[in-house]
Write a protein that holds these residues in place. Structure first.
Motif, PDB file in Angstrom:
ATOM      1  N   LYS A 184      20.404 -84.740  18.826  1.00 16.09           N
ATOM      2  CA  LYS A 184      20.695 -84.257  17.485  1.00 16.09           C
ATOM      3  C   LYS A 184      22.191 -84.042  17.287  1.00 16.09           C
ATOM      4  O   LYS A 184      22.859 -83.450  18.122  1.00 16.09           O
ATOM      5  CB  LYS A 184      19.948 -82.944  17.242  1.00 16.09           C
ATOM      6  N   GLY A 185      22.702 -84.577  16.175  1.00 12.17           N
ATOM      7  CA  GLY A 185      24.100 -84.357  15.838  1.00 12.17           C
ATOM      8  C   GLY A 185      25.078 -85.295  16.509  1.00 12.17           C
ATOM      9  O   GLY A 185      26.284 -85.142  16.340  1.00 12.17           O
ATOM     10  N   LEU A 186      24.568 -86.267  17.263  1.00  8.69           N
ATOM     11  CA  LEU A 186      25.461 -87.203  17.949  1.00  8.69           C
ATOM     12  C   LEU A 186      25.570 -88.493  17.153  1.00  8.69           C
ATOM     13  O   LEU A 186      24.578 -89.008  16.643  1.00  8.69           O
ATOM     14  CB  LEU A 186      24.936 -87.506  19.357  1.00  8.69           C
ATOM     15  N   LEU A 187      26.783 -89.023  17.036  1.00  4.94           N
ATOM     16  CA  LEU A 187      27.027 -90.252  16.295  1.00  4.94           C
ATOM     17  C   LEU A 187      26.755 -91.459  17.203  1.00  4.94           C
ATOM     18  O   LEU A 187      27.344 -91.556  18.284  1.00  4.94           O
ATOM     19  CB  LEU A 187      28.478 -90.277  15.815  1.00  4.94           C
ATOM     20  N   PRO A 188      25.877 -92.384  16.792  1.00  6.63           N
ATOM     21  CA  PRO A 188      25.591 -93.548  17.644  1.00  6.63           C
ATOM     22  C   PRO A 188      26.854 -94.333  18.015  1.00  6.63           C
ATOM     23  O   PRO A 188      26.943 -94.880  19.116  1.00  6.63           O
ATOM     24  CB  PRO A 188      24.654 -94.392  16.776  1.00  6.63           C
ATOM     25  N   GLU A 189      27.824 -94.360  17.109  1.00  9.63           N
ATOM     26  CA  GLU A 189      29.059 -95.106  17.380  1.00  9.63           C
ATOM     27  C   GLU A 189      29.858 -94.511  18.543  1.00  9.63           C
ATOM     28  O   GLU A 189      30.697 -95.212  19.142  1.00  9.63           O
ATOM     29  CB  GLU A 189      29.928 -95.162  16.116  1.00  9.63           C
ATOM     30  N   SER A 190      29.614 -93.237  18.883  1.00  6.21           N
ATOM     31  CA  SER A 190      30.310 -92.639  20.022  1.00  6.21           C
ATOM     32  C   SER A 190      29.921 -93.318  21.331  1.00  6.21           C
ATOM     33  O   SER A 190      30.681 -93.296  22.305  1.00  6.21           O
ATOM     34  CB  SER A 190      30.020 -91.134  20.103  1.00  6.21           C
ATOM     35  N   PHE A 191      28.740 -93.948  21.353  1.00  2.83           N
ATOM     36  CA  PHE A 191      28.298 -94.658  22.561  1.00  2.83           C
ATOM     37  C   PHE A 191      29.213 -95.841  22.877  1.00  2.83           C
ATOM     38  O   PHE A 191      29.284 -96.288  24.017  1.00  2.83           O
ATOM     39  CB  PHE A 191      26.871 -95.182  22.378  1.00  2.83           C
ATOM     40  N   ASN A 192      29.896 -96.348  21.846  1.00 11.77           N
ATOM     41  CA  ASN A 192      30.730 -97.549  22.034  1.00 11.77           C
ATOM     42  C   ASN A 192      31.918 -97.318  22.954  1.00 11.77           C
ATOM     43  O   ASN A 192      32.516 -98.285  23.436  1.00 11.77           O
ATOM     44  CB  ASN A 192      31.251 -98.054  20.678  1.00 11.77           C
ATOM     45  N   VAL A 193      32.284 -96.069  23.174  1.00 13.84           N
ATOM     46  CA  VAL A 193      33.433 -95.761  24.025  1.00 13.84           C
ATOM     47  C   VAL A 193      33.007 -94.937  25.243  1.00 13.84           C
ATOM     48  O   VAL A 193      33.751 -94.096  25.733  1.00 13.84           O
ATOM     49  CB  VAL A 193      34.534 -95.027  23.218  1.00 13.84           C
ATOM     50  N   SER A 194      31.797 -95.187  25.708  1.00 12.41           N
ATOM     51  CA  SER A 194      31.305 -94.531  26.918  1.00 12.41           C
ATOM     52  C   SER A 194      30.345 -95.469  27.631  1.00 12.41           C
ATOM     53  O   SER A 194      30.036 -96.562  27.146  1.00 12.41           O
ATOM     54  CB  SER A 194      30.596 -93.222  26.565  1.00 12.41           C
ATOM     55  N   GLU A 195      29.862 -95.030  28.770  1.00 10.70           N
ATOM     56  CA  GLU A 195      28.900 -95.863  29.508  1.00 10.70           C
ATOM     57  C   GLU A 195      27.592 -96.033  28.749  1.00 10.70           C
ATOM     58  O   GLU A 195      26.796 -96.933  29.041  1.00 10.70           O
ATOM     59  CB  GLU A 195      28.636 -95.249  30.898  1.00 10.70           C
ATOM     60  N   LYS A 196      27.390 -95.180  27.723  1.00  8.24           N
ATOM     61  CA  LYS A 196      26.162 -95.284  26.929  1.00  8.24           C
ATOM     62  C   LYS A 196      26.126 -96.532  26.067  1.00  8.24           C
ATOM     63  O   LYS A 196      25.112 -96.795  25.406  1.00  8.24           O
ATOM     64  CB  LYS A 196      26.001 -94.034  26.056  1.00  8.24           C
ATOM     65  N   ILE A 197      27.208 -97.296  26.044  1.00  2.63           N
ATOM     66  CA  ILE A 197      27.183 -98.543  25.287  1.00  2.63           C
ATOM     67  C   ILE A 197      26.096 -99.477  25.814  1.00  2.63           C
ATOM     68  O   ILE A 197      25.624-100.360  25.096  1.00  2.63           O
ATOM     69  CB  ILE A 197      28.564 -99.244  25.317  1.00  2.63           C
ATOM     70  N   ASN A 198      25.658 -99.256  27.051  1.00  2.08           N
ATOM     71  CA  ASN A 198      24.566-100.064  27.596  1.00  2.08           C
ATOM     72  C   ASN A 198      23.264 -99.836  26.841  1.00  2.08           C
ATOM     73  O   ASN A 198      22.437-100.740  26.743  1.00  2.08           O
ATOM     74  CB  ASN A 198      24.376 -99.757  29.086  1.00  2.08           C
ATOM     75  N   TYR A 199      23.083 -98.617  26.303  1.00  6.79           N
ATOM     76  CA  TYR A 199      21.907 -98.365  25.460  1.00  6.79           C
ATOM     77  C   TYR A 199      21.960 -99.250  24.209  1.00  6.79           C
ATOM     78  O   TYR A 199      20.952 -99.803  23.773  1.00  6.79           O
ATOM     79  CB  TYR A 199      21.851 -96.896  25.017  1.00  6.79           C
ATOM     80  N   ILE A 200      23.158 -99.358  23.646  1.00  3.78           N
ATOM     81  CA  ILE A 200      23.361-100.187  22.458  1.00  3.78           C
ATOM     82  C   ILE A 200      23.099-101.656  22.797  1.00  3.78           C
ATOM     83  O   ILE A 200      22.415-102.369  22.049  1.00  3.78           O
ATOM     84  CB  ILE A 200      24.799-100.016  21.911  1.00  3.78           C
ATOM     85  N   LYS A 201      23.619-102.097  23.928  1.00  2.00           N
ATOM     86  CA  LYS A 201      23.429-103.491  24.340  1.00  2.00           C
ATOM     87  C   LYS A 201      21.954-103.813  24.547  1.00  2.00           C
ATOM     88  O   LYS A 201      21.487-104.913  24.210  1.00  2.00           O
ATOM     89  CB  LYS A 201      24.207-103.773  25.625  1.00  2.00           C
ATOM     90  N   ASP A 202      21.211-102.858  25.098  1.00  2.00           N
ATOM     91  CA  ASP A 202      19.778-103.091  25.317  1.00  2.00           C
ATOM     92  C   ASP A 202      19.039-103.331  24.003  1.00  2.00           C
ATOM     93  O   ASP A 202      18.141-104.180  23.923  1.00  2.00           O
ATOM     94  CB  ASP A 202      19.153-101.898  26.046  1.00  2.00           C
ATOM     95  N   VAL A 203      19.421-102.572  22.959  1.00  2.00           N
ATOM     96  CA  VAL A 203      18.799-102.772  21.649  1.00  2.00           C
ATOM     97  C   VAL A 203      19.166-104.145  21.096  1.00  2.00           C
ATOM     98  O   VAL A 203      18.321-104.880  20.585  1.00  2.00           O
ATOM     99  CB  VAL A 203      19.203-101.653  20.667  1.00  2.00           C
ATOM    100  N   HIS A 204      20.453-104.510  21.203  1.00  2.14           N
ATOM    101  CA  HIS A 204      20.884-105.841  20.749  1.00  2.14           C
ATOM    102  C   HIS A 204      20.124-106.950  21.484  1.00  2.14           C
ATOM    103  O   HIS A 204      19.682-107.930  20.865  1.00  2.14           O
ATOM    104  CB  HIS A 204      22.384-106.017  20.998  1.00  2.14           C
ATOM    105  N   LYS A 205      19.965-106.797  22.785  1.00  4.00           N
ATOM    106  CA  LYS A 205      19.258-107.811  23.579  1.00  4.00           C
ATOM    107  C   LYS A 205      17.825-107.977  23.102  1.00  4.00           C
ATOM    108  O   LYS A 205      17.296-109.096  23.032  1.00  4.00           O
ATOM    109  CB  LYS A 205      19.264-107.421  25.060  1.00  4.00           C
TER     110      LYS A 205
END
Length: 819
Positions: free
Chosen positions: A32-53
């Motif tokens: 709650k309260g976290l911006l998804p775009e913040s993942f782009n500058v951390s190791e959490k970008i892998n979560y984003i990549k998994d969705v794209h895949k």
């Protein structure tokens, strides 16, 4: 490999991906309260990549990068503004790494969260620069497409499209979000958006989020009636519901696939899905899309109406070809008007507001705006004039100036597609004004003259007009954004001059077949009883195909002739306009006709009535004077509020409910009310009156959206309530603390995000736990009446005006005991 996106759109349906945020939420990856775009500058970008895949594997040909909230303003709310470039570059690069050249990368551009001036405080130029910062990072990372989505302010759409075009020639997909009335929060219709985005040069337009697949289909049908450019469908998976404290999207993949054939038939060429969707939706859509593509795209079933389209923020007007002739009101022009000239020199706009209202009530469908007075600041006056007109009427504007600097400032400020009056074949003017027309997506009036002057014959005027027309089209201005003026010259200087113009109109029908416009009153210059000459000339011109008449709509004789000739020539289908004008029973609300609806105020233009009118029409210039006069005449402060101010706001609420007024008009009226009420408040202690009830407003913890809450707070203050606004992302503990400290009567809670709406229940439970005897109200885009009842909120309000009205009702009752 997809090399040519624009080319592919002409041949087949294309598949884009689905949601990002709600997928992360479902996997409990987005606290709650976290911006998804913040993942782009951390190791959490892998979560984003998994969705794209998952979407790429499911068959998406367009993958949208995780940059929706990547603009400077949004990132600043989360302390990430100094990482803007990395946030956006990394997001686009992440998709590139997955898709390679087997799918296109679309960079998402979302709203900033601020309205553009004068509705909000964000300046148009600054909005363009904000988007350019994002776009530059996307270009460096290799973005193929720029995708505007979930936009609510047409001005923000315009600024984002201009930002892209200033930096590159990449394709643009533009989408706005509409509610179940098929309007945005600021009142923009699908047609208005489509017309504006088309003229600005968007490659694909459509709607996303908001309503489900069936609702989006209806919205896109409206767009298809005014544009030929490809459409995109990107609905939510139904309207979200809160079940057991969780956000649930009820839509299924089959709700999307069942409509694909119908979508293709109306011109949809990109299919996608928004909140609540996942890769299962994408797989289902791909199967149906492949079937249609194998059999070939159907011919578009809805044909765009031909003609020139002009818009305000909320309404549009069409003219030319088979459309009925329209009236362009000519009265907002200082020529020969000493009082208006003096007003302009003093920087006032009272005449503009009143004349705009009168002309629209009299039948004008476009208003010409000319504020050129020697020795004045025309740029500043034009900006004031545009704000004045757009705050009181929904009629499109013709910007009447030959100064490129004035035109550019006006085009940035105007919230729609205006008409530029005018351009000619004079080379110096062409070179300076053509770029402005193209950049800002305006319609343009061509004068049939050039450096050699006004041609003497009809044939020469057609030839001159066509040369200018072709020059504009070659430059990239759309042919359907052009209207021709064959020029009206006074017959007092030569009786043959009227027939030259009429002959040019006649020849245009067979040779050029372009929409036409004339300034009718020029024909009678220097003659007595000018209205008689003007009326006859108007009839002859309409018979020969005149599309638009620049006239005085307050001339009853002239207007009667206008309506009659259109009825006689069959240009007024079933006499609709004639009957509406001359049958008292058929008249709709127009301009300041609220007199009929408020019999207690119908006795004439007393100072009280003028005060009432000023609030209804948002006229701020003289409102303090009206209040001062009433006070000096002995009116009690509370009597002024109860007799004039409160009824005026109630009228504004009625107009809002009927979709006659929209949020910009409501806010103008509220600002006018604020001026009046601030003066009255100074007198309240003298009269022994107490302050109004205290209302605490807050956006709940984790949510940084506060536009709706701010509007409610402003309207409440202007209704006499004391508002304590705690802002956004407010912790429950602070809400309770401030409610106790300030002994409030009411707590209003706002939330826009599905991840934060459940915080409302927590706040209400804490209010009950502390035994606070206050009313509670909840509202926001994802909040429903059912949810409000389930958490024991006293009030659910779907918009700001409803919030104010319901608060009034509840504060007049004993406290219910819910909390």
């Amino acid at each position: 490999m997809i090399k040519d996106f624009r080319g592919e759109l002409k041949k087949r349906l294309m598949l884009s991906d689905g949601a990002m945020g709600t997928v992360l939420q479902l996997k409990n990856l987005l606290p709650k309260g976290l911006l998804p775009e913040s993942f782009n500058v951390s190791e959490k970008i892998n979560y984003i990549k998994d969705v794209h895949k998952s979407y790429f594997t499911a068959g998406s040909e367009i993958i949208v990068a995780n940059t929706f909230g990547g603009n400077r303003i949004k990132l600043a709310e989360y302390g990430l503004s100094d990482m803007l470039y990395a946030v956006n570059f990394n997001a686009v690069k992440a998709v590139k790494e997955i898709a390679g050249d087997r799918a296109l990368v679309a960079m998402s551009l979302g709203p900033t969260g601020k309205f553009i001036y004068p509705v909000g405080d964000l300046v148009f130029k600054e909005s363009v620069e904000i988007y350019k910062e994002q776009i530059k990072a996307g270009l460096d990372a290799g973005a193929d497409i720029f995708q505007l989505e979930t936009m609510i302010d047409l001005q923000e759409v315009r600024s984002a499209i201009i930002a892209v075009k200033e930096l590159c020639d990449k394709p643009i997909i533009a989408m706005m979000t509409f509610d179940n009335t098929f309007r945005t929060i600021l009142g923009t219709t699908p047609e208005v958006f489509a017309i504006a985005a088309d003229s600005l040069g968007a490659d694909v337009i459509g709607a996303n989020c908001s309503v489900g697949p069936a609702g989006i289909y209806e919205i896109l049908k409206k767009m298809a009636s005014v544009t030929e450019i490809p459409l995109i469908s990107k609905p939510n998976a139904g309207i979200p519901k809160l079940i057991d404290g969780k956000t649930v999207f009820p839509g299924k993949p089959e709700d999307f696939t069942v409509l694909i054939s119908e979508l293709a038939l109306i011109g949809v060429r990109v299919i996608s899905a928004c909140c609540g969707s996942n890769d299962l939706f994408t797989r289902a859509l791909k199967g149906e899309i492949d079937t249609i593509n194998k059999s070939g795209l159907p011919e578009k079933g809805i044909k765009k109406e031909s003609g020139l389209f002009l818009t305000s923020r909320t309404d549009f007007v069409s003219c030319g070809y088979n459309h009925p002739p329209i009236v362009i009101g000519e009265r907002i022009n200082p020529t020969g008007k000493k009082d208006f000239i003096e007003e302009l020199k003093n920087g006032k706009t009272n005449y503009i507001r009143k004349t705009a209202l009168k002309q629209v009530e009299a039948g004008a469908t476009v208003l010409d705006l000319n504020v050129g007075v020697p020795g004045t600041d025309e740029i500043n006056l034009m900006k004031k004039g545009i704000i004045a007109v757009t705050s009181v009427v929904h009629t499109p504007v013709s910007i009447d100036s030959s100064d490129p600097a004035v035109l550019e400032e006006a085009l940035m400020l105007y919230p729609g597609k205006p008409l530029i009056n005018s351009i000619s074949g004079e080379e110096k003017k062409l070179a300076k004004i053509m770029p402005l027309i193209k950049k800002y997506g305006a319609g343009v009036l061509i004068l049939a003259l050039d450096d050699a002057g006004i041609p003497e014959t009809a044939e020469k005027r057609l030839e001159t007009a066509y040369k200018v027309y072709q020059r504009l089209v070659d430059y990239g201005i759309k042919s359907y954004d052009i209207i021709i003026d064959f020029l009206t010259l006074p017959i007092s200087a030569g009786q043959e001059k009227a027939m030259v113009t009429i002959d040019a109109l006649s020849k245009n029908k067979t040779l050029l077949n372009l929409p036409t416009v004339l300034g009718i009153s020029n024909v009678s210059f220097g003659l007595p009883k000018r209205s008689y000459i003007n009326s006859s000339f108007l009839s002859l011109c309409i018979k020969e195909g005149l599309s638009a008449s620049i006239i005085n709509p307050e001339d009853n004789y002239l207007m009667a002739n206008f309506y009659a000739i259109n009825a006689l020539l069959g240009k007024d289908y079933l006499f609709k306009n004639y009957i509406n004008k001359y049958s008292a029973e058929a008249r709709d609300y127009a301009g300041n006709s609220n007199r009929e609806k408020n019999p207690d105020l119908a006795s004439g233009k007393t100072v009280g009535v003028q005060l009432y009118d000023a609030v209804v029409h948002g006229e701020k210039e003289h409102i303090a004077h009206y209040v001062e006069k009433l006070l000096s005449d002995g009116d009690l402060p509370l009597d002024i509020g109860n007799k004039y101010l409160i009824p005026a706001l109630e009228e504004v609420g009625r107009l809002f409910d009927k979709n006659i007024y929209f949020l910009p008009q409501v806010m103008e009226s509220a600002e006018a009310m604020k001026i009046a009420f601030s003066r009255i408040k100074r007198e309240l202690p003298k009269s022994g009156a107490s302050t109004g009830p205290k209302i605490l407003m807050a956006t709940v913890e984790g949510d940084v959206h506060d536009i709706g809450k701010n509007i409610v707070s402003m309207l409440l203050e202007n209704n006499g309530y004391e508002v304590i606004d705690l802002g956004r992302n407010v912790k429950t503990e602070r809400i309770i603390e401030e409610a106790i400290k300030n002994k409030v009567d009411f707590v209003g809670l706002s939330a826009l995000m599905t991840t934060t709406v459940t915080e409302m229940e927590h706040v209400i439970k804490e209010l009950k736990k502390h035994n606070l005897k206050v009313f509670s109200m909840v509202g926001g885009a994802v909040v429903t009446d059912d949810y409000a009842k389930s958490i024991n909120a006293d009030i659910y309000a779907k918009n700001a005006m409803e919030a104010v009205e319901k608060i009034k009702q509840y504060l007049s009752r004993p406290i219910s005991g819910n909390i």
